[in-house]
Design a protein around this motif. Structure first.
Motif, mmCIF file in Angstrom:
data_model
loop_
_atom_site.group_PDB
_atom_site.id
_atom_site.type_symbol
_atom_site.label_atom_id
_atom_site.label_comp_id
_atom_site.label_asym_id
_atom_site.label_seq_id
_atom_site.Cartn_x
_atom_site.Cartn_y
_atom_site.Cartn_z
ATOM 1 N N GLY A 72 0.816 -1.208 0.000
ATOM 2 C CA GLY A 72 0.000 0.000 0.000
ATOM 3 C C GLY A 72 0.849 1.256 0.000
ATOM 4 N N ASN A 73 0.418 2.236 0.757
ATOM 5 C CA ASN A 73 1.038 3.557 0.766
ATOM 6 C C ASN A 73 2.119 3.661 1.844
ATOM 7 O OD1 ASN A 73 1.246 6.246 -0.166
ATOM 8 N ND2 ASN A 73 0.023 6.966 1.566
ATOM 9 N N PHE A 74 2.995 2.634 1.889
ATOM 10 C CA PHE A 74 3.985 2.599 2.964
ATOM 11 C C PHE A 74 5.400 2.468 2.417
ATOM 12 C CE2 PHE A 74 0.099 1.628 5.197
ATOM 13 C CZ PHE A 74 0.246 2.316 6.392
ATOM 14 N N VAL A 75 6.355 2.767 3.309
ATOM 15 C CA VAL A 75 7.791 2.706 3.025
ATOM 16 C C VAL A 75 8.448 1.900 4.133
ATOM 17 C CG1 VAL A 75 9.910 4.075 2.838
ATOM 18 C CG2 VAL A 75 7.767 4.960 1.880
ATOM 19 N N ARG A 76 9.410 1.058 3.773
ATOM 20 C CA ARG A 76 10.154 0.304 4.789
ATOM 21 C C ARG A 76 11.598 0.785 4.817
ATOM 22 N NH1 ARG A 76 10.441 -6.245 4.886
ATOM 23 N NH2 ARG A 76 11.587 -5.894 2.924
ATOM 24 N N LEU A 77 12.088 1.059 6.033
ATOM 25 C CA LEU A 77 13.466 1.508 6.233
ATOM 26 C C LEU A 77 14.198 0.554 7.165
ATOM 27 C CD1 LEU A 77 12.920 5.325 6.997
ATOM 28 C CD2 LEU A 77 13.323 4.273 4.764
ATOM 29 N N ASP A 78 15.341 0.065 6.718
ATOM 30 C CA ASP A 78 16.258 -0.629 7.615
ATOM 31 C C ASP A 78 17.512 0.232 7.694
ATOM 32 O OD1 ASP A 78 17.143 -2.491 9.373
ATOM 33 O OD2 ASP A 78 17.048 -4.196 7.996
ATOM 34 N N ILE A 79 18.111 0.336 8.877
ATOM 35 C CA ILE A 79 19.205 1.270 9.109
ATOM 36 C C ILE A 79 20.318 0.565 9.883
ATOM 37 C CG2 ILE A 79 19.866 3.503 10.092
ATOM 38 C CD1 ILE A 79 16.891 4.282 10.000
ATOM 39 N N LEU A 80 21.552 0.795 9.452
ATOM 40 C CA LEU A 80 22.713 0.281 10.172
ATOM 41 C C LEU A 80 23.642 1.433 10.510
ATOM 42 C CD1 LEU A 80 24.370 -2.169 11.206
ATOM 43 C CD2 LEU A 80 25.596 -2.083 9.021
ATOM 44 N N HIS A 81 24.045 1.500 11.773
ATOM 45 C CA HIS A 81 25.072 2.433 12.243
ATOM 46 C C HIS A 81 26.420 1.764 11.967
ATOM 47 C CE1 HIS A 81 27.798 4.626 14.665
ATOM 48 N NE2 HIS A 81 27.088 4.776 15.785
ATOM 49 N N ALA A 82 27.170 2.315 10.985
ATOM 50 C CA ALA A 82 28.397 1.653 10.533
ATOM 51 C C ALA A 82 29.634 2.531 10.689
ATOM 52 C CB ALA A 82 28.240 1.221 9.074
ATOM 53 N N HIS A 83 29.596 3.478 11.621
ATOM 54 C CA HIS A 83 30.774 4.322 11.881
ATOM 55 C C HIS A 83 31.409 3.871 13.194
ATOM 56 C CE1 HIS A 83 33.574 7.519 12.210
ATOM 57 N NE2 HIS A 83 32.989 8.329 11.348
ATOM 58 N N PRO A 84 32.609 3.273 13.143
ATOM 59 C CA PRO A 84 33.201 2.706 14.364
ATOM 60 C C PRO A 84 33.616 3.748 15.393
ATOM 61 C CG PRO A 84 34.767 2.603 12.544
ATOM 62 C CD PRO A 84 33.454 3.045 11.957
ATOM 63 N N ASP A 85 33.742 5.006 14.995
ATOM 64 C CA ASP A 85 34.228 6.032 15.912
ATOM 65 C C ASP A 85 33.134 6.970 16.401
ATOM 66 O OD1 ASP A 85 36.869 5.082 15.631
ATOM 67 O OD2 ASP A 85 37.109 6.228 13.782
ATOM 68 N N VAL A 86 31.892 6.630 16.144
ATOM 69 C CA VAL A 86 30.755 7.431 16.602
ATOM 70 C C VAL A 86 29.936 6.602 17.586
ATOM 71 C CG1 VAL A 86 28.607 8.583 15.929
ATOM 72 C CG2 VAL A 86 30.652 8.838 14.512
ATOM 73 N N ALA A 87 29.601 7.206 18.727
ATOM 74 C CA ALA A 87 28.813 6.504 19.750
ATOM 75 C C ALA A 87 27.379 6.295 19.262
ATOM 76 C CB ALA A 87 28.829 7.311 21.042
ATOM 77 N N GLY A 88 26.538 5.764 20.142
ATOM 78 C CA GLY A 88 25.151 5.502 19.790
ATOM 79 C C GLY A 88 24.442 6.756 19.296
ATOM 80 N N VAL A 89 23.485 6.570 18.382
ATOM 81 C CA VAL A 89 22.811 7.712 17.764
ATOM 82 C C VAL A 89 21.295 7.531 17.813
ATOM 83 C CG1 VAL A 89 24.739 8.180 16.206
ATOM 84 C CG2 VAL A 89 22.889 6.673 15.440
ATOM 85 N N ASP A 90 20.600 8.662 17.677
ATOM 86 C CA ASP A 90 19.152 8.684 17.476
ATOM 87 C C ASP A 90 18.884 9.122 16.041
ATOM 88 O OD1 ASP A 90 18.799 8.058 20.150
ATOM 89 O OD2 ASP A 90 18.496 10.163 20.752
ATOM 90 N N ILE A 91 17.834 8.572 15.448
ATOM 91 C CA ILE A 91 17.441 8.902 14.086
ATOM 92 C C ILE A 91 16.080 9.586 14.119
ATOM 93 C CG2 ILE A 91 17.108 8.064 11.732
ATOM 94 C CD1 ILE A 91 19.867 7.413 12.746
#
Length: 449
Positions: free
Chosen positions: A126-145
């Motif tokens: 339908g009218n939807f979008v699917r997002l999968d996300i990977l944090h792949a920066h080894p020198d950056v701490a946890g993040v919010d999206i």
């Protein structure tokens, strides 16, 4: 996955390769290179090189590969100087039917490892979008999206919270209605964006894999780029405010100090550039009417390059080459080179430029690199180079004797030579120019890019 609207917006080329569409294939596999200081790689499945993954560079996502469910030996091989290869990742993975799998090579080259993300092969309906996300920066701490388009996100909840490096979050993938979104990345618990996409239109049916990886491009402002992949290809999404890197090289031995002008005005940081000097500057992306003029009198213009396009994330070297002679019969031209200054841990990069009009008048030359200072047929690393010719060599670290020798000279007598000590991970430039003191000069730039 479907990123057509994104790719159109970003203007990036789409990498396409043939996929296996046999009816009995019930698994989709995609491999992504996200290790910022690792060399190009090849990928094998059960010992055979996968189609389209023979030479995969950093910040590249391969096409979907159709497979039958089951167990596979997957190897990632680093491509090294001298046509050598070294396996850096080896894994046996079991793929279940009716699933998508992303295998992403992450971390620094010395600690490179695979992260495997999986999801149902059935995309959004339908009218939807699917997002999968990977944090792949080894020198950056946890993040919010954040996905909100609101200018102020101080009272907005993140769409994804506390995403840590290389973790396959249980909160992902997420399914959202199609529409206008603004992807912002902050450190976990913070509201200051370290990445801001600006407004994006995500169309219905889009099925996106987004990898936040180290930004090692020219003019980098944000620590990350977003590599966006779907069923049709991939695109690199850069944060708003990214710059373009420009490097100016004065290689005209009989010309005075020069200034670089944009639309007739001197560019701050690109003035009083002397012969043999390399000078770098980050500029806003855009189209520039560039010119080069004598520092003592900007009305004496020797190079004009109108409509020079500088794109965000790019690095462009502009070499001034030729002869001034007298102002009325100067032969100075711009040699414009799109550079790749990404540091690779496994070897040194050596940019070689033939900028000697005198040597050019004598015919083609060969570039030699020797560990002993003796030159012969085995030390040729670049053959048949003409004036303004250029190439990038990947070489192991060490001390090299570099020489320019006329092609066909079987005595291997250098017209000019120099010594350069290079280290793995370094990026260097070697420029053959005329020398105002007479003869030729081999100018070796070992400064960090």
């Amino acid at each position: 996955m479907k990123v057509n609207s994104l790719i159109a917006v970003f203007g990036s080329a789409i990498f396409l390769a043939g996929c296996n569409h046999e009816d009995d294939n019930d698994v989709q596999l995609r491999v992504t290179h996200a290790s910022s200081d690792a060399p190009m790689v090849s990928v094998t499945l059960n010992g055979d090189v996968a189609s389209g993954l023979e030479k995969t560079d950093y910040q590249v996502a391969g096409d979907w590969i159709g497979l039958m469910s089951g167990s596979y030996d997957i190897a990632v091989n680093a491509l090294l100087p001298g046509d050598q290869q070294s396996e850096v990742i080896g894994a046996n993975l079991n793929f279940s039917p009716d699933m998508q799998y992303d295998v992403i090579a992450v971390n620094n080259a010395a600690s490179i490892e695979p992260v495997v993300l999986s999801r149902d092969a059935a995309g959004p309906e339908g009218n939807f979008v699917r997002l999968d996300i990977l944090h792949a920066h080894p020198d950056v701490a946890g993040v919010d999206i954040y996905l909100s388009t609101e200018e102020d996100i101080s009272s907005v909840d993140p769409a994804v919270s506390g995403l840590e490096f290389k973790i396959d979050s249980a909160d992902l993938p997420v399914t959202i209605p199609s529409g206008t979104y603004r992807i912002r990345v902050t450190l976990a618990g913070d509201k200051s964006a370290v990445f801001d996409s600006g407004n994006l239109e995500l169309t219905m049916g889009s099925d996106l894999m987004i990898t936040a990886l180290p930004n090692v491009d020219g003019g980098a402002v944000s620590p990350v780029n977003l590599l966006v992949a779907d069923k049709d290809g991939y695109s690199v999404l850069r944060s708003t405010g990214e710059k373009a890197a420009v490097r100016v090289v004065h290689a005209v031995d009989d010309a005075p100090d020069v200034d670089v002008l944009a639309s007739g005005s001197a560019v701050d940081g690109l003035t009083m550039i002397s012969f043999k000097e390399f000078r770098s500057k980050d500029l806003d992306p855009g189209s520039y009417d560039l010119s080069v003029a004598a520092s003592s009198d900007n009305s004496l213009v020797v190079i004009e390059a109108p409509g020079t396009a500088l794109n965000a994330g790019s690095t462009t070297s502009i070499y001034a080459v030729g002869k001034l002679n007298s102002v009325t019969d100067e032969t100075i031209d711009p040699l414009v080179i799109a550079e790749d200054l990404r540091s690779v841990a496994s070897y040194a990069k050596l940019r070689v430029v033939h900028a000697s009009p005198t040597a050019g008048g004598l015919g083609l030359v060969d570039i030699h690199a020797s560990a002993t200072g003796t030159f012969d047929a085995t030390t040729v690393v670049l053959s048949g180079v003409d004036f303004k010719g250029t190439a990038t060599l990947n070489v192991p670290e060490g001390t090299y004797y570099l020489a320019v020798i006329l092609a066909g000279d079987m005595t291997y007598t250098p017209a000019v030579q120099a010594t350069a000590a290079v280290e793995d991970g370094g990026v260097y430039s070697v420029v053959a120019t005329d020398d105002f003191a007479g003869g030729l000069l081999l100018n070796v730039d070992t400064a960090a890019p």
